[in-house]
Design an enzyme around this catalytic site. Structure first.
Site: not given
Length: 538
Positions: A289-290, A432, A538
């Site tokens: 999800k996302h 993180n 990231h």
């Protein structure tokens, strides 16, 4: 030094009287040539293209008869001649150009049809070095660029998919093509040669192990225009570069509505994650999800693996992406469709599974024919203001790492298996990243937080929510193991994981306070393993 323009205005309509056809991909060539002949266009062609056209009974002039020079050097030299390029580059309304054409017996060429040697296909199909070099087209790009530059008088066609549009335009304009149409063809042509050269330069950098070439180019072909990008006010397109890596770009969509920008991004993330799990060893399912995993499970069957993945965060799984590392079967499909799912991607799907999914007409089902190899090198590209960030793909795999036990207690066999599982997943969680795992399933995932402590607490909180929803008396993080994508800079992040119930930890190590963190682990009697490799994402 820039070349000054004579500012001769381009005509709107240019009659097409003479065309040069020289193609590698002969799809639709004969039909197109026949239609041009019926419109009264004189045809010139080269090599195999000329033979194919002539074999269909269509009158065609070999380019050697135009240049007065035979094709030589296995066809490497055939169109690189003033009789060809003069006909392409001449400005027909410039008296000096016209005089040069008459002086040297050069006739204008109004339409050029060229598609290039299949360099990308040969490269990605595993061709050897000489074969790949031989498929670097020289004459083709030269003609394409010459024609595109002189679009004021010449129409350049580089895609067989444009044949119908060209014929339609010729019929509408009584054998002529408009300036606006020629401009659009030229723009497409320059984009094609740019992508072609990008593929060649990228291959050379790869073949010669040049990690950071002085100039870096990327190119691709438009596969689909998206309805919008990440948000409705953003436009987007999906481009493919010919890489055969199994995934969303190479998959067949068996059913469902068009993929969105976010669907493609999330589906890629899901399939790359399950690619970390060997299908010969176990079935694995990831729910994304996302772009973050909200559940990953490993078991003997996909049905069991899906149940484990779903239990981690059933709330977030709603509207998610499901990826499997094995052929999707009916038993797993029956369970997956019980929760609203946007996309399912798998190496394949049985007929029974396809029939079950067909009942959900909007659910996209993609099959890829294989899994991406997490060890295969590649590149990741990100745009920033004024430039591009390019890095090698993260191909570190936990099974290939030298794990170092740094605490007094070593992990048990089960803990070690779960630690490896957790570190595989953490590699695909936004930093993180904190991932709790128990018995081959994620039980808590903390992603994308500014503080590692926050990620640990969020993962534990989500685990507690999932436990309460399932009717468990305590969160599944009790007795779990935990993975961190990067080192713990302080002992507080580790303490938070211990408070959640973790009994073993896997992390890269390398902090100035490693001794402090190890001491905290020993004080609580937990095992800790260092990998020596970080997985920031990231």
């Amino acid at each position: 030094m820039a070349v000054a323009s004579k500012k001769i205005p381009a005509p709107d309509l240019v009659p097409v009287r003479r065309a040069l056809l020289s193609v590698s991909d002969k799809t639709g060539l004969v039909e197109f040539a026949k239609a041009l002949q019926e419109l009264g266009v004189t045809l010139i062609s080269t090599g195999g293209s000329a033979k194919a056209i002539a074999a269909a009974g269509i009158t065609v002039t070999d380019v050697s008869d135009v240049t007065g020079f035979p094709e030589i050097m296995d066809g490497r030299v055939k169109t690189l001649h003033p009789a060809v390029h003069g006909g392409l580059l001449a400005v027909r309304d410039d008296p000096e150009h016209v005089e040069a054409m008459h002086a040297h017996g050069i006739e204008g060429i109004d339409l050029v049809v060229v598609n290039l040697y299949p360099f990308e296909e040969v490269r990605f199909s595993g061709g050897d070095y000489p074969s790949i070099v031989e498929n670097i087209d020289i004459g083709g790009p030269a003609m394409v660029r010459a024609s595109a530059k002189n679009h004021a008088y010449v129409a350049i066609v580089t895609d067989p998919g444009d044949y119908a549009a060209v014929l339609n335009a010729l019929e509408m304009n009584t054998g002529s093509l408009s300036l606006d149409f020629r401009k659009k063809l030229a723009a497409k042509a320059f984009a094609r040669t740019a992508a072609y050269d990008a593929a060649i330069s990228g291959w050379f950098a790869e073949a010669l192990d040049i990690e950071q070439p002085a100039w870096r180019a990327f190119g691709g072909k438009l596969e689909a225009v998206m309805r919008y990008g990440e948000n409705p006010h953003q436009s987007a397109g999906f481009y493919i570069n010919g890489d055969k890596r199994p995934g969303v770009a190479t998959a067949r969509q068996l059913q469902g509505k068009q993929l969105s920008y976010n669907n493609i991004n999330d589906t890629d993330a899901a399939f790359e994650l399950v690619g970390e799990f060997d299908p010969e060893a176990s079935a694995a399912v990831a729910i994304i999800k996302h772009a973050n995993p909200c559940g990953v499970g490993e078991a003997a069957t996909l049905k069991e693996a899906y149940a484990k993945a779903l239990a981690c965060d059933p709330v977030s799984a709603f509207g998610g992406i499901v990826a499997t590392n094995r052929t999707l079967d009916a038993e797993a499909a029956e369970d997956i469709v019980k929760t609203f799912t946007e996309v399912i991607i798998a190496p394949d799907a049985t007929q029974e599974a396809q029939a079950i999914i067909a009942a959900k007409k909007n659910l996209r089902l993609l099959v890829t024919g294989g899994l991406p190899d997490p060890r295969t090198p590649g590149h990741v590209v990100k745009s920033v203001a004024g430039g591009l960030l390019v890095q090698s793909r993260d191909i570190a795999v936990v099974d290939g790492l030298e794990l170092k036990v740094v605490t007094k207690r070593a992990p048990t066999e089960q803990e070690l298996a779960d630690l490896k599982f957790a570190f595989r997943v953490a590699k695909h969680v936004k930093s993180n990243a904190i991932v709790y795992v128990r018995d081959g399933a994620t039980v808590g995932v903390g992603a994308g937080q500014m503080s590692r402590v926050d990620s640990s607490r969020i993962a534990a909180r989500k685990a507690l929510d999932a436990a309460e929803a399932a009717g468990h008396s305590e969160p599944l993080t009790k007795g779990s193991v935990v993975a961190s994508d990067a080192f713990f800079p302080f002992a507080d992040g580790l303490i938070s994981a211990i408070e959640a119930g973790a009994t073993a930890v896997i992390q890269p190590g390398g902090s100035m306070r490693d001794d402090e963190v190890i001491a905290a682990a020993d004080a609580h009697g937990i095992a800790m393993v260092f990998t020596g490799v970080r997985h920031f994402r990231h």
